[in-house]
Design a protein around this motif. Structure first.
Motif, PDB file in Angstrom:
ATOM      1  N   LEU A 114      23.978  -7.933  63.297  1.00  0.00           N
ATOM      2  CA  LEU A 114      23.422  -9.214  63.741  1.00  0.00           C
ATOM      3  C   LEU A 114      24.329 -10.339  63.247  1.00  0.00           C
ATOM      4  CD1 LEU A 114      21.035 -10.777  65.068  1.00  0.00           C
ATOM      5  CD2 LEU A 114      20.007 -10.904  62.785  1.00  0.00           C
ATOM      6  N   SER A 115      24.623 -11.260  64.152  1.00  0.00           N
ATOM      7  CA  SER A 115      25.490 -12.391  63.819  1.00  0.00           C
ATOM      8  C   SER A 115      24.770 -13.694  64.182  1.00  0.00           C
ATOM      9  CB  SER A 115      26.814 -12.243  64.592  1.00  0.00           C
ATOM     10  OG  SER A 115      27.774 -13.156  64.143  1.00  0.00           O
ATOM     11  N   PRO A 116      23.899 -14.182  63.290  1.00  0.00           N
ATOM     12  CA  PRO A 116      23.147 -15.403  63.612  1.00  0.00           C
ATOM     13  C   PRO A 116      24.087 -16.606  63.765  1.00  0.00           C
ATOM     14  CG  PRO A 116      22.154 -14.218  61.767  1.00  0.00           C
ATOM     15  CD  PRO A 116      23.513 -13.630  61.992  1.00  0.00           C
ATOM     16  N   LEU A 141      20.142 -16.108  55.435  1.00  0.00           N
ATOM     17  CA  LEU A 141      20.587 -15.077  56.387  1.00  0.00           C
ATOM     18  C   LEU A 141      21.138 -13.879  55.636  1.00  0.00           C
ATOM     19  CD1 LEU A 141      22.631 -17.301  58.896  1.00  0.00           C
ATOM     20  CD2 LEU A 141      20.330 -16.363  59.263  1.00  0.00           C
ATOM     21  N   ASP A 142      21.945 -14.180  54.641  1.00  0.00           N
ATOM     22  CA  ASP A 142      22.571 -13.144  53.814  1.00  0.00           C
ATOM     23  C   ASP A 142      21.500 -12.283  53.148  1.00  0.00           C
ATOM     24  OD1 ASP A 142      23.528 -11.868  51.448  1.00  0.00           O
ATOM     25  OD2 ASP A 142      25.254 -13.198  51.367  1.00  0.00           O
ATOM     26  N   GLU A 143      20.550 -12.951  52.501  1.00  0.00           N
ATOM     27  CA  GLU A 143      19.514 -12.209  51.773  1.00  0.00           C
ATOM     28  C   GLU A 143      18.614 -11.406  52.707  1.00  0.00           C
ATOM     29  OE1 GLU A 143      17.853 -15.183  49.168  1.00  0.00           O
ATOM     30  OE2 GLU A 143      19.826 -15.320  48.175  1.00  0.00           O
ATOM     31  N   ILE A 173      30.666 -23.553  53.385  1.00  0.00           N
ATOM     32  CA  ILE A 173      29.690 -22.461  53.393  1.00  0.00           C
ATOM     33  C   ILE A 173      30.303 -21.137  52.951  1.00  0.00           C
ATOM     34  CG2 ILE A 173      28.045 -23.502  55.018  1.00  0.00           C
ATOM     35  CD1 ILE A 173      29.267 -21.702  57.211  1.00  0.00           C
ATOM     36  N   ARG A 174      31.628 -21.091  52.864  1.00  0.00           N
ATOM     37  CA  ARG A 174      32.281 -19.857  52.383  1.00  0.00           C
ATOM     38  C   ARG A 174      31.807 -19.514  50.972  1.00  0.00           C
ATOM     39  NH1 ARG A 174      34.161 -15.388  54.771  1.00  0.00           N
ATOM     40  NH2 ARG A 174      32.206 -14.990  53.726  1.00  0.00           N
ATOM     41  N   GLU A 175      31.405 -20.549  50.247  1.00  0.00           N
ATOM     42  CA  GLU A 175      30.934 -20.321  48.873  1.00  0.00           C
ATOM     43  C   GLU A 175      29.530 -19.728  48.810  1.00  0.00           C
ATOM     44  OE1 GLU A 175      31.401 -24.147  46.953  1.00  0.00           O
ATOM     45  OE2 GLU A 175      33.475 -24.208  47.674  1.00  0.00           O
ATOM     46  N   CYS A 176      28.818 -19.728  49.939  1.00  0.00           N
ATOM     47  CA  CYS A 176      27.416 -19.299  49.928  1.00  0.00           C
ATOM     48  C   CYS A 176      27.226 -17.816  50.198  1.00  0.00           C
ATOM     49  CB  CYS A 176      26.617 -20.050  50.985  1.00  0.00           C
ATOM     50  SG  CYS A 176      26.716 -21.817  50.801  1.00  0.00           S
ATOM     51  N   THR A 177      28.228 -17.139  50.727  1.00  0.00           N
ATOM     52  CA  THR A 177      28.043 -15.741  51.143  1.00  0.00           C
ATOM     53  C   THR A 177      29.375 -15.008  51.277  1.00  0.00           C
ATOM     54  OG1 THR A 177      27.138 -14.303  52.888  1.00  0.00           O
ATOM     55  CG2 THR A 177      28.036 -16.393  53.603  1.00  0.00           C
ATOM     56  N   GLU A 178      29.284 -13.692  51.134  1.00  0.00           N
ATOM     57  CA  GLU A 178      30.462 -12.836  51.344  1.00  0.00           C
ATOM     58  C   GLU A 178      30.398 -12.174  52.723  1.00  0.00           C
ATOM     59  OE1 GLU A 178      32.054 -10.958  47.787  1.00  0.00           O
ATOM     60  OE2 GLU A 178      32.257 -13.150  47.894  1.00  0.00           O
ATOM     61  N   ARG A 179      29.350 -12.454  53.472  1.00  0.00           N
ATOM     62  CA  ARG A 179      29.196 -11.828  54.796  1.00  0.00           C
ATOM     63  C   ARG A 179      30.372 -12.186  55.701  1.00  0.00           C
ATOM     64  NH1 ARG A 179      25.261  -7.925  54.190  1.00  0.00           N
ATOM     65  NH2 ARG A 179      23.357  -8.834  53.357  1.00  0.00           N
ATOM     66  N   VAL A 188      13.264 -18.272  59.384  1.00  0.00           N
ATOM     67  CA  VAL A 188      14.591 -17.666  59.514  1.00  0.00           C
ATOM     68  C   VAL A 188      14.612 -16.229  58.980  1.00  0.00           C
ATOM     69  CG1 VAL A 188      17.012 -17.853  58.764  1.00  0.00           C
ATOM     70  CG2 VAL A 188      15.771 -19.894  59.481  1.00  0.00           C
ATOM     71  N   THR A 189      14.016 -16.020  57.817  1.00  0.00           N
ATOM     72  CA  THR A 189      14.003 -14.672  57.236  1.00  0.00           C
ATOM     73  C   THR A 189      13.240 -13.713  58.132  1.00  0.00           C
ATOM     74  OG1 THR A 189      14.171 -15.550  55.017  1.00  0.00           O
ATOM     75  CG2 THR A 189      13.289 -13.323  55.207  1.00  0.00           C
ATOM     76  N   GLU A 190      12.069 -14.157  58.540  1.00  0.00           N
ATOM     77  CA  GLU A 190      11.220 -13.309  59.394  1.00  0.00           C
ATOM     78  C   GLU A 190      11.950 -12.947  60.692  1.00  0.00           C
ATOM     79  OE1 GLU A 190       7.132 -14.569  61.079  1.00  0.00           O
ATOM     80  OE2 GLU A 190       6.936 -14.533  58.875  1.00  0.00           O
TER      81      GLU A 190
END
Ligand code: DX5
Ligand code: ZN
Length: 217
Positions: free
Chosen positions: A4-6, A23-25, A54-60, A204-206
């Motif tokens: 999935l690529s939101p 999204l990551d979590e 936003i690169r700092e927020c996730t490794e996805r 968003v999580t749901e």
């Protein structure tokens, strides 16, 4: 692999970092980043500074979809900003082979996108050189549009071509994907699913977990 690529085009930009972490979590494997220049498409979205932040927020995986004219001018800057996968439009590149080569030279994954009316033959010769083909299921430029039905057949035809050549190329679909139609596009052969408004309207999580349940089933 199915992923999935939101699309963060539909995110709440006041809380962008927070939503990318969400999204990551929730388990989304990619983050789809729509860059628009006001020329190839009517809208202007955002560029390198936002991607760098936003690169700092996730490794996805940062799945950067360039809806810009002659993207070859900026490949190196998007790579430095944190892109993992860069997709360029066949319609926007005078020298598509060279632009794909620039992406690969940076050590990134390369994708080519096709607008709904662009025939698959536009990528016949470059297909073995790319990691992903993005089939636009709406006309690019805006989130929240309705999927154009004939694009499903195009996904099916592309899948046949890829399998026929013994390739492992990913097929991404983008535009108008919902919880109701995602199974249909996957059945046609898509394995990377972009969803913007369907992820970001409501919880968003749901929404992410709901998509992942279908995608991974
Ligand atoms: C459209 C963009 C899409 C868009 C998808 O030009 O490339 O990635 O954000 O949004 P939805 O899922 O709302 O159609
Ligand atoms: Zn996109």
């Amino acid at each position: 692999m199915n992923c999935l690529s939101p699309s963060i085009l539909s995110a709440d930009f006041c809380r962008l970092g927070e939503q990318v972490r969400e999204l990551d979590e929730a388990g989304a494997q990619y983050v789809h980043i729509d860059v628009m220049d006001g020329s190839f498409v009517p809208s202007i979205s955002f560029g390198m500074p936002v991607i760098r932040s936003i690169r700092e927020c996730t490794e996805r995986i940062f799945d950067v979809h360039l809806m810009i004219e002659e993207p070859g001018r900026y490949i190196s800057e998007f790579a430095d900003a944190g892109a993992d996968l860069i997709t360029v439009h066949a319609e926007a590149c005078r020298h598509l082979d060279r632009t794909v080569g620039q992406i690969k030279e940076k050590g990134l994954l390369a994708g080519v996108a096709l607008n709904p009316a662009t025939p698959l033959s536009a990528i016949d010769y470059i297909l073995p050189a790319v990691d992903m083909v993005l089939i636009m299921t709406v006309n690019p430029g805006f989130g929240g549009q309705k999927l154009i039905p004939y694009t499903i057949q195009k996904v099916r035809d592309l899948k046949k071509k890829i399998d026929g050549q013994g390739l492992k190329t990913d097929i991404e679909v983008d535009g108008g994907i919902t919880l109701e139609n995602v199974a249909g596009v996957m059945d046609a052969g898509a394995n990377i699913i972009v969803a913007g408004s369907a992820v970001f309207s409501g919880d968003v999580t749901e929404n992410t977990v709901r998509f992942l349940n279908i995608i991974n089933s």
